[in-house]
Scaffold this motif. Structure first.
Motif, mmCIF file in Angstrom:
data_model
loop_
_atom_site.group_PDB
_atom_site.id
_atom_site.type_symbol
_atom_site.label_atom_id
_atom_site.label_comp_id
_atom_site.label_asym_id
_atom_site.label_seq_id
_atom_site.Cartn_x
_atom_site.Cartn_y
_atom_site.Cartn_z
ATOM 1 N N PRO A 243 35.889 47.645 37.452
ATOM 2 C CA PRO A 243 35.702 47.205 36.065
ATOM 3 C C PRO A 243 34.289 47.469 35.559
ATOM 4 C CG PRO A 243 35.618 45.333 37.549
ATOM 5 C CD PRO A 243 35.954 46.513 38.397
ATOM 6 N N ALA A 244 34.187 47.790 34.272
ATOM 7 C CA ALA A 244 32.896 47.961 33.608
ATOM 8 C C ALA A 244 32.500 46.622 32.976
ATOM 9 C CB ALA A 244 33.013 49.045 32.543
ATOM 10 N N PRO A 245 31.260 46.501 32.468
ATOM 11 C CA PRO A 245 30.818 45.225 31.876
ATOM 12 C C PRO A 245 31.760 44.686 30.802
ATOM 13 C CG PRO A 245 28.930 46.643 32.205
ATOM 14 C CD PRO A 245 30.131 47.467 32.559
ATOM 15 N N GLY A 246 32.377 45.573 30.046
ATOM 16 C CA GLY A 246 33.263 45.113 28.984
ATOM 17 C C GLY A 246 34.588 44.546 29.469
ATOM 18 N N HIS A 247 34.885 44.706 30.760
ATOM 19 C CA HIS A 247 36.161 44.235 31.307
ATOM 20 C C HIS A 247 36.058 42.875 31.985
ATOM 21 C CE1 HIS A 247 36.707 48.800 31.615
ATOM 22 N NE2 HIS A 247 37.462 48.398 30.598
ATOM 23 N N VAL A 248 34.853 42.312 32.065
ATOM 24 C CA VAL A 248 34.668 41.062 32.798
ATOM 25 C C VAL A 248 34.057 40.003 31.891
ATOM 26 C CG1 VAL A 248 34.446 42.225 35.022
ATOM 27 C CG2 VAL A 248 32.407 41.830 33.639
ATOM 28 N N VAL A 249 34.101 38.758 32.363
ATOM 29 C CA VAL A 249 33.578 37.627 31.584
ATOM 30 C C VAL A 249 32.107 37.410 31.947
ATOM 31 C CG1 VAL A 249 33.831 35.163 31.094
ATOM 32 C CG2 VAL A 249 35.865 36.564 31.577
ATOM 33 N N PRO A 250 31.189 37.473 30.965
ATOM 34 C CA PRO A 250 29.767 37.267 31.255
ATOM 35 C C PRO A 250 29.470 35.773 31.464
ATOM 36 C CG PRO A 250 30.085 37.585 28.910
ATOM 37 C CD PRO A 250 31.433 37.797 29.541
ATOM 38 N N LEU A 251 28.314 35.506 32.107
ATOM 39 C CA LEU A 251 27.913 34.114 32.341
ATOM 40 C C LEU A 251 26.397 34.007 32.238
ATOM 41 C CD1 LEU A 251 28.975 31.275 33.172
ATOM 42 C CD2 LEU A 251 28.435 31.909 35.538
ATOM 43 N N ASP A 252 25.934 32.960 31.569
ATOM 44 C CA ASP A 252 24.494 32.713 31.443
ATOM 45 C C ASP A 252 23.860 32.611 32.829
ATOM 46 O OD1 ASP A 252 22.224 30.434 31.328
ATOM 47 O OD2 ASP A 252 22.243 31.604 29.454
ATOM 48 N N GLY A 253 22.677 33.261 32.980
ATOM 49 C CA GLY A 253 22.009 33.303 34.282
ATOM 50 C C GLY A 253 21.641 31.932 34.817
#
Length: 271
Positions: A243-253
């Motif tokens: 998966p590329a960045p657009g395919h996953v859920v981001p999370l605050d560091g």
């Protein structure tokens, strides 16, 4: 054209007025296409009647449920299947069984479509998949079959692979609605299988069929595209591009750091 749903009375009123058009369809998509194309009648397997989208897809088509020969044995079984088909939305039932069974269905006011000429389920009696009615004796046998169906209470019949001139003479002498499958334009209408019209298969196409599209080639193209898409996906996984960045859920560091700290504490406590 009759915009509302046709009835047996409508079909009888149209006898000799214009050619009816009938298709054998086995999917809700084909039924919807038949409705939008202005087809008069369709023949369907009973299983299609229970499809949740079927009657919404084809609200005005006269529908004949095909009670396939050999699937039922007794008049009671045919009668039960016919009533189930009628409750599910069928307007008539196809029956290639004995006159006794046709008569029993007709006694219950169930519209019956019979079959004369070359009957695929009974070809051993007529020498295989070939035309019938090419001799006086054979043509008279078809006429007898038609009159017997009429007397038994059937309202229509498929007449299959019979010389056009023979079929026309018979059609002009019966009240049955005769739907031609390879029996010429002298009948009350023309009947074809949707799969033949669409060119959906690579098998044998009967002489009386006419193919208007090439779905088989399109299916081959789509299968090639399907294989290619699956291969591209596997390659992306192997290369690490999926998966590329657009395919996953981001999370605050900061949330991640706090989560990791708590995980570490939890692991320590569990020792």
């Amino acid at each position: 054209m009759i915009s509302r749903k046709m009835t047996v009375a409508d079909l009888r009123a149209l006898k000799g007025k214009r050619q009816l058009v009938m298709l054998r369809v086995e999917t809700a998509e084909d039924a919807a296409a038949a409705e939008q194309a202005g087809i008069d009648m369709i023949s369907v397997p009973p299983s299609l009647l229970t499809h949740p989208d079927f009657r919404d897809a084809a609200p005005s088509l006269f529908c004949v449920a095909s009670l396939s020969y050999g699937m039922y044995a007794t008049a009671k079984e045919y009668l039960r299947a016919a009533f189930e088909a009628r409750r599910a939305g069928a307007d008539a039932v196809y029956c290639a069984a004995s006159l006794r069974i046709v008569r029993r269905l007709a006694e219950e006011r169930i519209p019956v479509c019979g079959h004369v000429g070359m009957i695929p389920s009974q070809i051993t009696w007529t020498g295989g998949f070939k035309a019938v009615g090419k001799t006086v004796e054979s043509a008279m046998e078809i006429w007898r079959n038609v009159t017997e169906l009429e007397m038994a209470g059937a309202v229509m019949a498929e007449i299959e692979v019979v010389p056009e001139s023979v079929a026309a003479e018979i059609c002009s002498r019966t009240s049955l609605i005769l739907m031609s499958m390879g029996a010429g334009a002298g009948c009350d209408g023309q009947y074809m299988f949707a799969v033949d019209i669409l060119g959906s298969h690579k098998g044998h196409y009967p002489r009386h069929s006419k193919t208007y599209r090439n779905f088989a080639a399109e299916y081959d193209r789509l299968q090639s595209e399907r294989i290619g898409a699956f291969r591209d996906f596997a390659d992306d996984v192997a290369r690490g591009t999926y998966p590329a960045p657009g395919h996953v859920v981001p999370l605050d560091g900061e949330i991640l750091a706090e989560f990791v700290r708590k995980l570490s504490e939890s692991n320590g406590n569990s020792r």
